[in-house]
Design an enzyme around this catalytic site. Structure first.
Site, short mmCIF file in Angstrom:
data_model
loop_
_atom_site.label_atom_id
_atom_site.label_comp_id
_atom_site.label_asym_id
_atom_site.label_seq_id
_atom_site.Cartn_x
_atom_site.Cartn_y
_atom_site.Cartn_z
N HIS A 181 -12.71 3.77 2.12
CA HIS A 181 -11.78 4.81 1.71
C HIS A 181 -12.54 5.99 1.09
O HIS A 181 -13.75 5.92 0.89
CB HIS A 181 -10.75 4.24 0.73
CG HIS A 181 -9.81 3.28 1.37
ND1 HIS A 181 -9.95 1.91 1.25
CD2 HIS A 181 -8.72 3.47 2.15
CE1 HIS A 181 -8.98 1.31 1.92
NE2 HIS A 181 -8.23 2.23 2.48
N SER A 241 0.85 -1.18 0.00
CA SER A 241 0.00 0.00 0.00
C SER A 241 0.88 1.23 0.00
O SER A 241 1.97 1.22 0.58
CB SER A 241 -0.90 0.01 1.24
OG SER A 241 -1.47 1.28 1.45
N SER A 242 0.40 2.31 -0.60
CA SER A 242 1.21 3.53 -0.65
C SER A 242 1.36 4.17 0.72
O SER A 242 2.20 5.06 0.90
CB SER A 242 0.58 4.54 -1.62
OG SER A 242 -0.75 4.86 -1.23
N CYS A 243 0.60 3.72 1.72
CA CYS A 243 0.73 4.29 3.07
C CYS A 243 2.02 3.84 3.74
O CYS A 243 2.33 4.28 4.85
CB CYS A 243 -0.46 3.93 3.93
SG CYS A 243 -0.50 2.21 4.47
N LYS A 282 2.66 -3.84 6.30
CA LYS A 282 2.93 -3.91 4.87
C LYS A 282 4.43 -3.76 4.57
O LYS A 282 4.97 -4.41 3.67
CB LYS A 282 2.13 -2.84 4.13
CG LYS A 282 0.65 -3.16 4.02
CD LYS A 282 0.42 -4.44 3.26
CE LYS A 282 -1.05 -4.78 3.07
NZ LYS A 282 -1.24 -6.02 2.30
N TYR A 341 -0.98 -0.55 10.17
CA TYR A 341 -1.16 -1.18 8.86
C TYR A 341 0.10 -1.01 8.01
O TYR A 341 0.57 -1.95 7.36
CB TYR A 341 -2.37 -0.56 8.15
CG TYR A 341 -2.65 -1.11 6.78
CD1 TYR A 341 -3.19 -2.38 6.63
CD2 TYR A 341 -2.42 -0.35 5.64
CE1 TYR A 341 -3.49 -2.88 5.37
CE2 TYR A 341 -2.70 -0.85 4.38
CZ TYR A 341 -3.23 -2.12 4.25
OH TYR A 341 -3.51 -2.61 2.99
#
Length: 313
Positions: free
Chosen positions: A180, A108-110, A141, A137
């Site tokens: 989201h 994920s880009s987070c 990841k 989270y």
């Protein structure tokens, strides 16, 4: 990957997993393995290892994860870090034990620092502090990326990672408490239209910039990477274009047909000012996305209208 290769898609009923299954089927892959959560709890190591020993998949798309928006991530951090760590650790380890030919882990880009320079390059990972609201989270990841890297380094496994931008599409989550931003906006405007509301109140100022990718384009990119990429560096997957939340809201309002006003509650947080991925690595490999934002949102809204009763259960 041949058309009859045995391919396991973990998380096949989710937004990303279901898109991967559609993509594989549309490209003629015939031997796709799936399991529901009731059939296989990916958090249980024995269950996962028994499954791999019995099925012996040759290729794995690891799209299974516990996901949610800011509220869910911030409210249930222990659940988010535990579930995601267990899922990815069990699958990646079992894939090594059972000599899987190739595995693609979906991040994920987070994972990137909250204040990363823009656009965000792959090498910015672990260069600064994370956004606190989804830190649990993100750490899970990041661990998945590192697992793939170290299993490649120590054991020679062909395990790769892809980091998608914000996604939307068919089978999305439209629950206002856990979804989201894009599906949440679509649901808000749709409900406001049906309830004849005069206005929709949105959090923040509407100024933050976000990048959005239609999930079927992501699935095409993941199949492309599975066939054309092999390295320890994770690959950003996105459009390379972003949009202000206020402009996104205006597009969704128009597509839904809501004729009231949009009101911004500036007492609520905006989050990160901008989050745009640098996708030059993916583009240099030869992949470019197809679906523009307006077309993608229109497709999703039509699907939502056709499945509204089921979606709201």
């Amino acid at each position: 990957m041949n058309k009859d290769s045995k391919i396991y898609v973990a998380g096949h009923r989710g937004l990303v997993g279901s898109a991967i299954v559609r993509c594989l089927q549309n490209n003629g892959f015939r031997n796709i393995i799936t399991r529901t959560h009731a059939e296989l709890d990916l958090r249980r190591q024995n269950e996962v290892e028994n499954f791999f020993q019995q099925e012996k998949p040759e290729y794995v798309f690891l799209a299974a994860a516990k996901v949610g928006g800011i509220l869910a991530n911030n409210t249930f951090p222990a659940q988010f870090i535990y579930d995601n760590l267990m899922i990815e650790t069990n699958i990646i380890h079992a894939a090594w034990l059972n000599k899987v030919k190739k595995l693609l882990f979906l991040g994920s880009s987070c994972i990137y620092p909250k204040m990363s320079p823009q656009p965000i390059k792959e090498e910015y990972l672990l260069s600064d502090y994370l956004e606190t609201t989804n830190e649990a989270y993100a750490i899970a990841k990041i661990t998945g990326i590192e697992l793939c890297k170290f299993y490649r380094r120590q054991y020679g496994c062909d395990f790769i990672s892809a980091m998608p931008t914000n996604l939307y599409g068919i089978n999305d989550n439209f629950d206002l408490n856990t979804s989201h931003v894009l599906p949440a906006l679509l649901r808000k405007f749709h409900d406001a239209k049906n309830n004849h509301q005069k206005e929709v109140v949105l959090w923040g100022t509407g100024k933050p910039l976000r990048e959005f990718m239609f999930v079927d384009d992501l699935a095409d990119a993941l199949l492309f990477l599975m066939q054309h990429y092999s390295d320890q560096l994770h690959v950003n997957v996105g459009t390379g274009e972003d949009i202000a939340i206020a402009d996104l809201a205006s597009i969704i309002k128009e597509i839904v047909g809501f004729d009231g006003n949009i009101v911004y509650d500036s007492t609520k947080p905006d989050g990160t000012p901008r989050k745009l991925l640098d996708v030059s690595l993916l583009q240099n490999l030869g992949f470019h996305y197809k679906t523009d934002l307006r077309t993608g949102i229109s497709k999703v809204y039509q699907w939502y209208l056709n499945n509204e009763t089921e979606v709201k259960k």
